[in-house]
Design a protein around this motif. Sequence first.
Motif, PDB file in Angstrom:
ATOM      1  N   THR A  16      32.132  35.341  38.401  1.00 39.98           N
ATOM      2  CA  THR A  16      33.460  34.869  38.816  1.00 39.98           C
ATOM      3  C   THR A  16      33.837  33.606  38.071  1.00 39.98           C
ATOM      4  O   THR A  16      34.977  33.455  37.610  1.00 39.98           O
ATOM      5  CB  THR A  16      33.483  34.619  40.334  1.00 39.98           C
TER       6      THR A  16
ATOM      7  N   THR B 211      37.147  33.721  35.551  1.00 40.47           N
ATOM      8  CA  THR B 211      38.329  32.925  35.893  1.00 40.47           C
ATOM      9  C   THR B 211      38.512  31.770  34.909  1.00 40.47           C
ATOM     10  O   THR B 211      39.646  31.435  34.539  1.00 40.47           O
ATOM     11  CB  THR B 211      38.229  32.381  37.329  1.00 40.47           C
TER      12      THR B 211
ATOM     13  N   ASN C 106      48.230  35.955  40.731  1.00 38.87           N
ATOM     14  CA  ASN C 106      47.139  36.780  40.213  1.00 38.87           C
ATOM     15  C   ASN C 106      45.823  36.023  40.173  1.00 38.87           C
ATOM     16  O   ASN C 106      44.769  36.582  40.489  1.00 38.87           O
ATOM     17  CB  ASN C 106      47.488  37.289  38.808  1.00 38.87           C
TER      18      ASN C 106
ATOM     19  N   LEU D 164      42.478  37.090  41.999  1.00 37.71           N
ATOM     20  CA  LEU D 164      41.332  37.357  41.134  1.00 37.71           C
ATOM     21  C   LEU D 164      40.132  36.535  41.581  1.00 37.71           C
ATOM     22  O   LEU D 164      39.028  37.070  41.778  1.00 37.71           O
ATOM     23  CB  LEU D 164      41.688  37.023  39.680  1.00 37.71           C
TER      24      LEU D 164
ATOM     25  N   CYS E 177      37.114  38.557  43.500  1.00 38.15           N
ATOM     26  CA  CYS E 177      35.978  38.632  42.593  1.00 38.15           C
ATOM     27  C   CYS E 177      34.796  37.874  43.195  1.00 38.15           C
ATOM     28  O   CYS E 177      33.657  38.376  43.194  1.00 38.15           O
ATOM     29  CB  CYS E 177      36.358  38.052  41.234  1.00 38.15           C
TER      30      CYS E 177
ATOM     31  N   GLN F  43      46.089  42.186  35.290  1.00 31.57           N
ATOM     32  CA  GLN F  43      46.582  42.416  36.644  1.00 31.57           C
ATOM     33  C   GLN F  43      46.019  43.710  37.212  1.00 31.57           C
ATOM     34  O   GLN F  43      45.640  43.765  38.388  1.00 31.57           O
ATOM     35  CB  GLN F  43      48.112  42.456  36.643  1.00 31.57           C
TER      36      GLN F  43
ATOM     37  N   THR G 104      42.514  43.077  38.314  1.00 35.65           N
ATOM     38  CA  THR G 104      42.470  42.345  39.581  1.00 35.65           C
ATOM     39  C   THR G 104      42.664  43.292  40.759  1.00 35.65           C
ATOM     40  O   THR G 104      41.944  43.208  41.765  1.00 35.65           O
ATOM     41  CB  THR G 104      43.554  41.256  39.599  1.00 35.65           C
TER      42      THR G 104
END
Length: 236
Positions: free
Chosen positions: A17, A21, A74, A78, A82, A119, A122
């Motif tokens: 993660t 990110t 988003n 996410l 995640c 997207q 996600t």
Amino acid sequence: MAYQTLRQEYLQIPIVTRAYTTACVVTTAAVQLEIITPFQLYFNPDLIFSKFQIWRLITNFLFFGPVGFNFLFNMIFLYRYCRMLEEGSFRGRTADFIFMFLFGGTLFGLFVSLVFLGQAFTIMLVYVWSRRNPFVRMNFFGLLNFEAPFLPWVLMGFSLLLGNSIIVDFLGIAVGHIYYFLEDVFPAQPGGSRWLRTPSILKALFDAPAEDANYNPLPEERPGGFPWGEGQRLGG
């Protein structure tokens, strides 16, 4: 002090993660600063295979558009889902989690020609989490109350209200369902089997080695053990 606290919180985010990110934020910042352009990032099979621009296989999942409401929306989803997947059903299974990323990315790349797939990816993560947590009650902006399996469809409806294309969301739901069916549903069916197996190389790279059931640890390695031996501990 604030920097140390922020750094500690950042390092507590699970590795996959945190890496994903961070890559998304860095990529978006690079575009905002005009270090790179979106034209260098989008998914294009012709450029990938004829010009060997292999990075497009990854970068098209990292750019969510310019900084704004859609980007923040988003990124929140996410990061949240995640992380919950990685700390939940994939806890201690980093290799399996990475394999899910690769599986989803492969399906997106084979069957679609969308420019950016972040997207959709996600929504795939949201779908898998929602199906594995069917009894969790959700609240969407204080307006709707529903159970977790409806969350991807609520997000798709929200995208429709914002005037966005629902093709991206529907694609994420479809790929998420394929993964969920092959990983969670089909193996439990009569005559079913496990089709998705994480490659050994991923397990060797990302998972801790399994403990040998026949291994007999030294006394100092056992719980409560002492380096100077049992006899000395007892005063012998």
